[in-house]
Write a protein that holds these residues in place. Structure first.
Motif, PDB file in Angstrom:
ATOM      1  N   UNK A 257      76.519  43.786  39.483  1.00  0.00           N
ATOM      2  CA  UNK A 257      76.659  44.609  40.682  1.00  0.00           C
ATOM      3  C   UNK A 257      75.293  44.979  41.264  1.00  0.00           C
ATOM      4  N   UNK A 258      74.242  44.861  40.452  1.00  0.00           N
ATOM      5  CA  UNK A 258      72.895  45.189  40.928  1.00  0.00           C
ATOM      6  C   UNK A 258      72.373  44.175  41.943  1.00  0.00           C
ATOM      7  N   UNK A 259      72.906  42.963  41.941  1.00  0.00           N
ATOM      8  CA  UNK A 259      72.419  41.951  42.876  1.00  0.00           C
ATOM      9  C   UNK A 259      72.635  42.444  44.308  1.00  0.00           C
ATOM     10  N   UNK A 260      71.554  42.380  45.076  1.00  0.00           N
ATOM     11  CA  UNK A 260      71.603  42.855  46.457  1.00  0.00           C
ATOM     12  C   UNK A 260      71.135  44.280  46.645  1.00  0.00           C
ATOM     13  N   UNK A 261      70.888  44.993  45.546  1.00  0.00           N
ATOM     14  CA  UNK A 261      70.442  46.386  45.652  1.00  0.00           C
ATOM     15  C   UNK A 261      68.950  46.456  45.960  1.00  0.00           C
ATOM     16  N   UNK A 262      68.579  47.420  46.795  1.00  0.00           N
ATOM     17  CA  UNK A 262      67.174  47.695  47.108  1.00  0.00           C
ATOM     18  C   UNK A 262      66.595  48.575  45.996  1.00  0.00           C
ATOM     19  N   UNK A 263      65.423  48.211  45.468  1.00  0.00           N
ATOM     20  CA  UNK A 263      64.872  48.921  44.309  1.00  0.00           C
ATOM     21  C   UNK A 263      63.364  49.100  44.450  1.00  0.00           C
ATOM     22  N   UNK A 264      62.845  50.062  43.681  1.00  0.00           N
ATOM     23  CA  UNK A 264      61.400  50.145  43.450  1.00  0.00           C
ATOM     24  C   UNK A 264      61.126  49.852  41.990  1.00  0.00           C
ATOM     25  N   UNK A 265      59.950  49.324  41.732  1.00  0.00           N
ATOM     26  CA  UNK A 265      59.590  48.789  40.420  1.00  0.00           C
ATOM     27  C   UNK A 265      58.386  49.533  39.867  1.00  0.00           C
ATOM     28  N   UNK A 266      58.388  49.777  38.559  1.00  0.00           N
ATOM     29  CA  UNK A 266      57.224  50.372  37.913  1.00  0.00           C
ATOM     30  C   UNK A 266      56.817  49.542  36.693  1.00  0.00           C
ATOM     31  N   UNK A 267      55.518  49.443  36.479  1.00  0.00           N
ATOM     32  CA  UNK A 267      54.918  48.761  35.327  1.00  0.00           C
ATOM     33  C   UNK A 267      55.347  47.300  35.197  1.00  0.00           C
ATOM     34  N   UNK A 268      55.396  46.578  36.294  1.00  0.00           N
ATOM     35  CA  UNK A 268      55.806  45.179  36.236  1.00  0.00           C
ATOM     36  C   UNK A 268      54.851  44.330  35.398  1.00  0.00           C
ATOM     37  N   UNK A 269      53.551  44.615  35.497  1.00  0.00           N
ATOM     38  CA  UNK A 269      52.546  43.756  34.851  1.00  0.00           C
ATOM     39  C   UNK A 269      52.019  44.314  33.531  1.00  0.00           C
ATOM     40  N   UNK A 270      52.564  45.426  33.077  1.00  0.00           N
ATOM     41  CA  UNK A 270      52.076  46.011  31.824  1.00  0.00           C
ATOM     42  C   UNK A 270      52.564  45.176  30.640  1.00  0.00           C
ATOM     43  N   UNK A 271      51.632  44.453  30.009  1.00  0.00           N
ATOM     44  CA  UNK A 271      51.906  43.584  28.868  1.00  0.00           C
ATOM     45  C   UNK A 271      52.933  42.501  29.207  1.00  0.00           C
ATOM     46  N   UNK A 272      52.970  42.115  30.502  1.00  0.00           N
ATOM     47  CA  UNK A 272      53.858  41.054  30.972  1.00  0.00           C
ATOM     48  C   UNK A 272      53.094  40.218  32.006  1.00  0.00           C
ATOM     49  N   UNK A 273      53.456  38.944  32.171  1.00  0.00           N
ATOM     50  CA  UNK A 273      52.689  38.080  33.089  1.00  0.00           C
ATOM     51  C   UNK A 273      53.113  38.169  34.543  1.00  0.00           C
ATOM     52  N   UNK A 274      54.270  38.805  34.803  1.00  0.00           N
ATOM     53  CA  UNK A 274      54.841  38.775  36.150  1.00  0.00           C
ATOM     54  C   UNK A 274      54.629  40.097  36.876  1.00  0.00           C
ATOM     55  N   UNK A 275      53.477  40.239  37.564  1.00  0.00           N
ATOM     56  CA  UNK A 275      53.260  41.411  38.395  1.00  0.00           C
ATOM     57  C   UNK A 275      53.983  41.287  39.719  1.00  0.00           C
ATOM     58  N   UNK A 276      53.617  42.140  40.655  1.00  0.00           N
ATOM     59  CA  UNK A 276      54.362  42.198  41.919  1.00  0.00           C
ATOM     60  C   UNK A 276      53.668  41.499  43.085  1.00  0.00           C
ATOM     61  N   UNK A 277      52.488  40.911  42.864  1.00  0.00           N
ATOM     62  CA  UNK A 277      51.805  40.199  43.943  1.00  0.00           C
ATOM     63  C   UNK A 277      52.345  38.771  44.040  1.00  0.00           C
ATOM     64  N   UNK A 278      53.641  38.662  44.288  1.00  0.00           N
ATOM     65  CA  UNK A 278      54.329  37.377  44.335  1.00  0.00           C
ATOM     66  C   UNK A 278      55.647  37.568  45.081  1.00  0.00           C
ATOM     67  N   UNK A 279      56.261  36.452  45.425  1.00  0.00           N
ATOM     68  CA  UNK A 279      57.536  36.547  46.136  1.00  0.00           C
ATOM     69  C   UNK A 279      58.662  37.047  45.233  1.00  0.00           C
ATOM     70  N   UNK A 280      58.539  36.781  43.921  1.00  0.00           N
ATOM     71  CA  UNK A 280      59.547  37.243  42.958  1.00  0.00           C
ATOM     72  C   UNK A 280      58.843  37.766  41.709  1.00  0.00           C
TER      73      UNK A 280
END
Length: 337
Positions: free
Chosen positions: A77-100
């Motif tokens: 049900x989350x598909x299509x929901x507008x969201x804000x994101x926190x700590x995308x790049x903390x110890x992960x390779x996928x930050x937010x400077x990308x299309x996905x």
């Protein structure tokens, strides 16, 4: 997908625009089609000093967008929901400077229908940091909401910065009296627009004298951007059982505290870094910041005391440089451009 990444630490020039495989969400994860990426000081500091993994690193922790896929165990049900994101790049390779980007589902928060994507990308680190700074004192509640800081006084050192702006907005939402310090008239206007009740120009006024006029018995919390510079002032204006929450680094500077003078009020000098703060404190911060958003209590833009500086994705390096150079306001990357 189009993405910014870097394969070695260094200056903004290590950030390169290229094509990367669109990540797939794993169990418990969601994929977000990004609208904006928010740039914070920790983003350029991490880029400057941290060796990325073998596949390279997409920078930036904060962002906003629309959920477009979910992994196993996540409600579709989350598909299509507008969201804000926190700590995308903390110890992960996928930050937010990308299309996905792909993040654990708990690191996406419903933005609601009324809040803009620009606001969503400006929340994350600045607002979670501000929440922590406003709740670490023993005498203050660990939750923020209307009335929770009624009768309390908060001093925001550096009221025109992103965290300072967030602290002013959250503290006013909680009905605190807010004093902000700034370095000049333009920044004074920004702090006032954010909601500060009193603004002190520390270059022209005696901060201790001005604060004591407003809060004769001292303030309950200090949100501190430059502890090495302001420690002597903070020590003179902190009230009984108050806290001085230090969230920024002055380039390795050291803080000198008058010990005996701080023993009397049982003052707390607290270091704050969102990434490593206690998990429960972070969860409460996310909930409270989201409640403030849904309540319409936080805003972005010049009228809210937080001018926006927006760069297209291809100019993410310039966005990082702007933050490093101390841009006043919030730097965003429009991922769709």
């Amino acid at each position: 997908m189009r993405a910014i990444s870097y394969s070695q630490p260094g200056g903004p020039d290590v950030l390169q625009l290229g094509d990367r495989a669109t990540p797939e969400p794993g169990p418990g994860e969601v994929r977000v089609r990004l609208a904006f990426s928010g740039v914070n000081p920790t983003d350029w500091k991490s880029r400057s000093t941290t060796q990325p993994g073998p596949g390279g690193q997409v920078p930036d922790q904060d962002g906003s967008g629309t959920v477009d896929a979910v992994g196993e165990g996540v409600d579709p049900v989350l598909v299509g929901e507008r969201v804000w994101i926190w700590e995308a790049a903390w110890q992960r390779p996928h930050g937010t400077a990308a299309e996905y980007t792909v993040v654990p589902a708990r690191q996406t928060v419903l933005l609601g229908a009324d809040a803009s994507f620009e606001l969503g990308a400006a929340l994350g680190i600045p607002f979670l940091t501000a929440h922590r700074c406003l709740t670490v004192a023993e005498s203050l509640p660990d939750r923020i909401g209307p009335g929770t800081l009624d009768g309390r006084t908060v001093l925001v050192q550096g009221g025109a910065g992103a965290v300072g702006n967030a602290a002013i907005q959250l503290a006013r939402w909680a009905d605190a009296t807010v004093i902000a310090t700034v370095s000049g008239p333009d920044k004074a206007q920004l702090a006032a627009r954010a909601g500060a009740d009193h603004v002190v120009n520390y270059r022209q006024q005696d901060v201790v004298a001005e604060v004591r006029k407003i809060a004769p018995h001292g303030v309950d919390a200090i949100v501190e951007v430059s502890a090495a510079t302001n420690a002597a002032v903070d020590a003179q204006v902190i009230g009984m059982h108050g806290s001085i929450a230090m969230y920024a680094d002055d380039g390795g500077a050291e803080v000198t505290i008058p010990v005996r003078a701080q023993m009397g009020p049982n003052a707390r000098w607290q270091f704050v870094l969102v990434y490593t703060e206690p998990r429960r404190a972070k969860e409460l911060a996310v909930e409270d910041v989201n409640a403030a958003v849904l309540d319409g209590a936080v805003r972005v833009g010049t009228d809210a005391g937080l001018p926006l500086h927006v760069f297209p994705l291809a100019e993410t390096a310039a966005a990082h440089q702007a933050v490093q150079d101390g841009a006043v306001g919030k730097v965003l990357v429009d991922v769709t451009r």
